[in-house]
Design a protein around this motif. Structure first.
Motif, PDB file in Angstrom:
ATOM      1  N   HIS A 403       0.819  -1.221   0.000  1.00  0.00           N
ATOM      2  CA  HIS A 403       0.000   0.000   0.000  1.00  0.00           C
ATOM      3  C   HIS A 403       0.846   1.262   0.000  1.00  0.00           C
ATOM      4  O   HIS A 403       0.342   2.356  -0.263  1.00  0.00           O
ATOM      5  CB  HIS A 403      -0.933   0.008   1.210  1.00  0.00           C
ATOM      6  CG  HIS A 403      -0.225   0.175   2.522  1.00  0.00           C
ATOM      7  ND1 HIS A 403       0.541  -0.823   3.095  1.00  0.00           N
ATOM      8  CD2 HIS A 403      -0.155   1.245   3.368  1.00  0.00           C
ATOM      9  CE1 HIS A 403       1.044  -0.383   4.236  1.00  0.00           C
ATOM     10  NE2 HIS A 403       0.627   0.862   4.419  1.00  0.00           N
ATOM     11  N   LEU A 404       2.148   1.115   0.276  1.00  0.00           N
ATOM     12  CA  LEU A 404       3.037   2.276   0.286  1.00  0.00           C
ATOM     13  C   LEU A 404       3.772   2.458  -1.043  1.00  0.00           C
ATOM     14  O   LEU A 404       4.541   3.415  -1.189  1.00  0.00           O
ATOM     15  CB  LEU A 404       4.066   2.140   1.420  1.00  0.00           C
ATOM     16  CG  LEU A 404       3.513   2.245   2.851  1.00  0.00           C
ATOM     17  CD1 LEU A 404       4.604   1.923   3.860  1.00  0.00           C
ATOM     18  CD2 LEU A 404       2.938   3.633   3.106  1.00  0.00           C
ATOM     19  N   ILE A 405       3.543   1.578  -2.000  1.00  0.00           N
ATOM     20  CA  ILE A 405       4.288   1.676  -3.259  1.00  0.00           C
ATOM     21  C   ILE A 405       3.808   2.855  -4.105  1.00  0.00           C
ATOM     22  O   ILE A 405       4.612   3.667  -4.573  1.00  0.00           O
ATOM     23  CB  ILE A 405       4.160   0.364  -4.067  1.00  0.00           C
ATOM     24  CG1 ILE A 405       4.830  -0.792  -3.319  1.00  0.00           C
ATOM     25  CG2 ILE A 405       4.797   0.535  -5.458  1.00  0.00           C
ATOM     26  CD1 ILE A 405       4.668  -2.146  -4.005  1.00  0.00           C
ATOM     27  N   ASP A 406       2.512   2.966  -4.287  1.00  0.00           N
ATOM     28  CA  ASP A 406       1.964   3.895  -5.283  1.00  0.00           C
ATOM     29  C   ASP A 406       1.585   5.254  -4.703  1.00  0.00           C
ATOM     30  O   ASP A 406       0.722   5.945  -5.247  1.00  0.00           O
ATOM     31  CB  ASP A 406       0.746   3.255  -5.956  1.00  0.00           C
ATOM     32  CG  ASP A 406       1.110   1.977  -6.705  1.00  0.00           C
ATOM     33  OD1 ASP A 406       2.192   1.946  -7.313  1.00  0.00           O
ATOM     34  OD2 ASP A 406       0.314   1.023  -6.656  1.00  0.00           O
ATOM     35  N   PRO A 438       5.584   8.151  -6.072  1.00  0.00           N
ATOM     36  CA  PRO A 438       4.824   6.934  -6.362  1.00  0.00           C
ATOM     37  C   PRO A 438       5.647   5.992  -7.242  1.00  0.00           C
ATOM     38  O   PRO A 438       6.476   6.427  -8.050  1.00  0.00           O
ATOM     39  CB  PRO A 438       3.584   7.458  -7.095  1.00  0.00           C
ATOM     40  CG  PRO A 438       3.408   8.850  -6.570  1.00  0.00           C
ATOM     41  CD  PRO A 438       4.802   9.376  -6.384  1.00  0.00           C
ATOM     42  N   ASP A 439       5.408   4.687  -7.076  1.00  0.00           N
ATOM     43  CA  ASP A 439       6.153   3.642  -7.782  1.00  0.00           C
ATOM     44  C   ASP A 439       7.612   3.592  -7.328  1.00  0.00           C
ATOM     45  O   ASP A 439       8.515   3.361  -8.141  1.00  0.00           O
ATOM     46  CB  ASP A 439       6.093   3.844  -9.303  1.00  0.00           C
ATOM     47  CG  ASP A 439       4.676   3.792  -9.844  1.00  0.00           C
ATOM     48  OD1 ASP A 439       3.887   2.975  -9.327  1.00  0.00           O
ATOM     49  OD2 ASP A 439       4.359   4.568 -10.766  1.00  0.00           O
ATOM     50  N   SER A 440       7.836   3.815  -6.036  1.00  0.00           N
ATOM     51  CA  SER A 440       9.198   3.711  -5.506  1.00  0.00           C
ATOM     52  C   SER A 440       9.183   2.907  -4.212  1.00  0.00           C
ATOM     53  O   SER A 440       8.191   2.880  -3.479  1.00  0.00           O
ATOM     54  CB  SER A 440       9.804   5.094  -5.250  1.00  0.00           C
ATOM     55  OG  SER A 440       9.108   5.774  -4.218  1.00  0.00           O
ATOM     56  N   VAL A 441      10.313   2.240  -3.939  1.00  0.00           N
ATOM     57  CA  VAL A 441      10.502   1.443  -2.729  1.00  0.00           C
ATOM     58  C   VAL A 441      11.935   1.635  -2.252  1.00  0.00           C
ATOM     59  O   VAL A 441      12.737   2.330  -2.891  1.00  0.00           O
ATOM     60  CB  VAL A 441      10.214  -0.055  -2.975  1.00  0.00           C
ATOM     61  CG1 VAL A 441       8.752  -0.293  -3.298  1.00  0.00           C
ATOM     62  CG2 VAL A 441      11.112  -0.610  -4.092  1.00  0.00           C
ATOM     63  N   CYS A 442      12.263   0.985  -1.128  1.00  0.00           N
ATOM     64  CA  CYS A 442      13.614   1.127  -0.568  1.00  0.00           C
ATOM     65  C   CYS A 442      14.031  -0.185   0.065  1.00  0.00           C
ATOM     66  O   CYS A 442      13.214  -1.073   0.337  1.00  0.00           O
ATOM     67  CB  CYS A 442      13.644   2.248   0.469  1.00  0.00           C
ATOM     68  SG  CYS A 442      12.600   1.921   1.914  1.00  0.00           S
ATOM     69  N   THR A 443      15.317  -0.311   0.334  1.00  0.00           N
ATOM     70  CA  THR A 443      15.841  -1.467   1.059  1.00  0.00           C
ATOM     71  C   THR A 443      15.742  -1.209   2.560  1.00  0.00           C
ATOM     72  O   THR A 443      15.242  -0.183   3.024  1.00  0.00           O
ATOM     73  CB  THR A 443      17.305  -1.736   0.688  1.00  0.00           C
ATOM     74  OG1 THR A 443      18.104  -0.628   1.127  1.00  0.00           O
ATOM     75  CG2 THR A 443      17.472  -1.945  -0.803  1.00  0.00           C
ATOM     76  N   GLN A 444      16.274  -2.146   3.315  1.00  0.00           N
ATOM     77  CA  GLN A 444      16.280  -2.086   4.781  1.00  0.00           C
ATOM     78  C   GLN A 444      17.075  -0.893   5.305  1.00  0.00           C
ATOM     79  O   GLN A 444      16.982  -0.562   6.489  1.00  0.00           O
ATOM     80  CB  GLN A 444      16.874  -3.397   5.314  1.00  0.00           C
ATOM     81  CG  GLN A 444      16.813  -3.595   6.807  1.00  0.00           C
ATOM     82  CD  GLN A 444      17.458  -4.909   7.211  1.00  0.00           C
ATOM     83  OE1 GLN A 444      18.076  -5.589   6.399  1.00  0.00           O
ATOM     84  NE2 GLN A 444      17.305  -5.285   8.470  1.00  0.00           N
TER      85      GLN A 444
END
Length: 533
Positions: A403-406, A438-444
C-alpha cells in the motif's frame, strides 16, 4: 613484617590495573579510579543509612564481586578496609587475614581472570602460596572461585544467556564464556554451594560482561549484563552497585522487560550516567555511554540522578525513573518533553514503518543501477556502503507494505548519527531523508513515513524532520546510532501544509528562550535544501 603488606602495589606508577583497563575487550576491565568512584558512592550511602558510620571500619560487612576480572574492586575494598580497621584490629597480619578470609569474595569469569584477580588481591595467584599476603587459606583459590561452566544448549542457543552454540561450543581447549553467576536457575543455592549456606553478602559490586556473541559479531551480539543485575538482586544484598552500558535506558535488543522493571524499582537510589563512555573507560568505545547505579534494599525512594556530559555534571537531582517508558538522561530536557507530550494528539511514530519496510534486505542486489523504470518496474532507493544509490527493479518482487508503493512518502535513514555527540556534544541525530515518489521502494537501509497525499505534503514532512526540535525529540529515545520506529514516539504529527521551521514550533509549544538555547546546544543544523538527496 612490612606494615604495608603488599598494598604499596596500588601506589606504583603506572598502576598495573590501570594498564590492563586500557585493553579493549568484550569484557571491559575497570580502571582503579572509576572503581573508587563507585566505592565512594557506596560509602556515602552506607553512612547515610547507618548514622554516619564508616563502612570501611566495620569488620562484619561482606563484599562480593561476582564477575571479577582484574580484581580491582576487591583490591580497592581490601585497601580501604585495611586502613579502616586499623584501630579495631591493630596487628596488620591479623587484620589482613580477617579481611581476606571473611570479608571479600569473588567469582572469576574465566580461568585467566581468576588468576589475575588472585594476583591483585593476594599478591600471588595461589592464595595459600608463599608469596600470598594471606596466611590463613588452605586452598589455592582462597575466596576467589572459578570452575569451568558449560552452556545449556537448546535449539542452538544457551537457555541461560542466549549465546550461539555455533560461536561458543568450541571444545575443552577454549573458554566457554558461560559465566557461573547467570548459568543457574537458583542463584541463592548456587552461591551457598560456593561460599557456604550461611553466607549473606552485604554488598555486591562490580562490572559484569556486557554481551555475548550471537554468531556473527557486531549487531548479532546480544546484551547479557541485565541477567547479572537480576541475579544479584535475587541475592538480596543491602547494597548493589554495577557499571553497565547506558543503552538499556531507551533501547537495546531484548531489554524492554529489564528496562521496565529497573525503572520501576524504587530501591535504585543513585544513577550516575556518562554520555561518553570514554569518561569512564578512556580507551574503550561503548556506543550510547556507560552508567553505574546503587541499589539500596532497605531504603527505597526517589533516585539521585547525575548526568556527565562534556566534562560537566548535571545533577544530582531527585527523579522518578519511570515517569516515561524510557529514561530521559538529561533532566534539562524533561520540561520541554512534558510540554509537548501534554498537547500532542498523534505521534509521528504512527506514520513510520517497521524495519525492512518492503521486505528488501540491505544487501538486496536484484536491481539495475542508474536506469529509468519501465512498465512493471519500480524505482529503488538503496545504499552500497555509505553511498546512496538508485536503481530499478521488478514490482513483482515486493510483497510487503504494497500500500506504500503507489503513494508519496519519505524515506528515513535507519543509520542516524551518534558519535558526533560523544566527540563534540552536538549531534545531527537523523540522516537527511529522501522524498519517495509513487512507484518507488527502498531497502532495509530506510524506514518509510507515509502514505502522504502529495509532493507538497512530502516536502512538508521533510522540512519538519530537518527542524532541531523534531530531531531533539528523536534523540531522547535514541540510545545509539540507529533510528527505529519507536524513536519517533515523542515527535508529534503536524499539518503537512507548510515548510516547518523551528521558530513556528517553538511558538506552538511555548518553548522558552532558555529551552531553545538548550536545544540549539544539543542539535546541529542540517545542511542542504528540501528535496536534496
Amino acid at each position: 613484617m612490612n606494615t604495608q603488606v603488599g598494598f604499596t602495589l596500588r601506589g606504583r606508577n603506572p598502576d598495573v590495573l590501570t594498564c590492563i583497563a586500557n585493553l579493549s575487550n568484550d569484557e571491559v576491565f575497570t580502571p582503579p579510579e572509576f572503581a573508587n568512584r563507585m566505592l565512594d558512592t557506596l560509602a556515602d550511602a552506607w553512612a547515610a543509612d547507618h548514622g554516619g558510620a564508616n563502612i570501611w571500619a566495620d569488620k562484619m560487612v561482606k563484599f562480593l564481586d561476582p564477575f571479577t576480572k582484574s580484581g580491582v574492586f576487591l583490591r580497592e575494598i581490601t585497601s580501604r578496609l585495611t586502613g579502616g580497621l586499623a584501630t579495631e584490629i591493630p596487628d596488620i597480619q591479623t587484620r589482613v587475614d580477617h579481611i581476606l578470609t571473611r570479608q571479600v569474595f569473588g567469582i572469576g569469569i574465566t580461568q585467566l581472570t581468576s588468576l589475575l584477580a588472585r594476583r591483585s588481591l593476594y599478591c600471588s595467584k595461589h592464595a595459600n602460596g608463599e608469596h600470598s599476603i594471606a596466611h590463613s587459606f588452605n586452598t589455592d583459590d582462597g575466596n576467589i572461585w572459578f570452575e569451568r561452566t558449560e552452556h545449556t544448549w537448546v535449539n542452538g542457543k544457551c537457555r541461560h544467556c542466549g549465546a550461539s552454540q555455533t560461536a561458543l561450543d568450541r571444545g575443552q581447549a577454549l573458554e566457554t564464556h558461560a559465566y557461573a553467576f547467570i548459568h543457574t536457575d537458583d542463584i541463592k543455592t548456587r552461591v551457598a554451594e560456593l561460599f557456604g549456606g550461611d553466607m549473606q553478602f552485604d554488598v555486591i559490586i562490580g562490572n559484569p560482561p556486557y554481551q555475548t556473541s550471537g554468531g556473527g559479531g557486531g549487531t548479532n551480539d546480544s546484551p547479557i549484563y541485565q541477567h547479572f543485575v537480576k541475579q544479584a538482586m535475587q541475592l538480596e544484598p543491602r547494597f548493589l552497585s554495577m557499571v553497565i552500558p547506558s543503552r538499556w535506558m531507551a533501547g537495546g535488543r531484548g531489554l524492554g522487560e529489564f528496562r521496565a522493571e529497573f525503572l520501576g524499582d524504587r530501591r535504585v537510589r543513585n544513577l550516575i550516567d556518562y554520555e561518553n563512555a570514554k569518561d569512564a573507560f578512556p580507551t574503550v568505545g561503548i556506543g550510547g555511554g556507560i552508567c553505574y547505579f546503587l541499589w539500596n534494599r532497605e531504603n527505597p525512594g526517589s533516585c539521585e540522578c547525575t548526568f556527565q556530559k562534556n566534562g560537566s555534571s548535571i545533577g544530582p537531582e531527585p527523579r522518578v525513573l519511570d515517569e516515561f517508558d524510557v529514561f530521559v538522561r538529561d533532566s534539562r530536557a524533561l520540561d520541554i518533553l512534558r510540554k509537548i507530550v501534554a498537547i500532542s494528539k498523534r505521534p509521528f511514530e504512527e506514520l513510520v514503518s517497521g524495519d525492512t519496510p518492503f521486505g528488501l534486505a540491505t544487501n538486496f542486489t536484484q536491481y539495475t543501477r542508474n536506469a529509468d523504470p519501465k512498465e512493471g518496474q519500480l524505482r529503488l532507493y538503496a545504499n552500497i556502503g555509505t553511498n546512496r544509490v538508485r536503481g530499478v527493479m521488478s514490482r513483482d518482487t515486493v510483497l510487503k507494505n504494497t500500500h506504500l508503493i503507489d503513494v508519496w512518502k519519505v524515506f528515513l535513514p535507519v543509520a542516524g548519527s551518534g558519535r558526533e555527540r560523544e566527540r563534540s556534544g552536538v549531534d545531527l541525530v537523523l540522516g537527511p531523508s529522501i522524498i519517495g515518489e509513487p512507484d518507488s521502494v527502498c531497502t532495509q537501509t530506510y524506514l518509510v513515513a507515509g502514505p502522504l497525499a502529495s509532493l507538497s505534503e512530502a516536502k512538508s514532512v521533510e522540512s519538519y524532520l530537518r527542524t532541531k526540535l523534531a530531531r531533539f525529540l528523536v534523540s531522547l529515545r535514541k540510545p545509539a546510532q540507529h533510528v527505529f520506529r519507536g524513536m519517533y514516539r515523542w515527535v508529534p504529527v503536524q499539518t503537512w501544509d507548510r515548510t516547518w521551521t523551528d521558530a513556528e514550533l517553538y511558538k506552538k509549544y511555548a518553548i522558552t528562550e532558555q529551552e531553545q538555547e538548550f536545544i540549539e546546544s544539543m542539535i546541529r543544523p542540517m545542511e542542504g535544501t528540501i528535496g536534496d538527496e
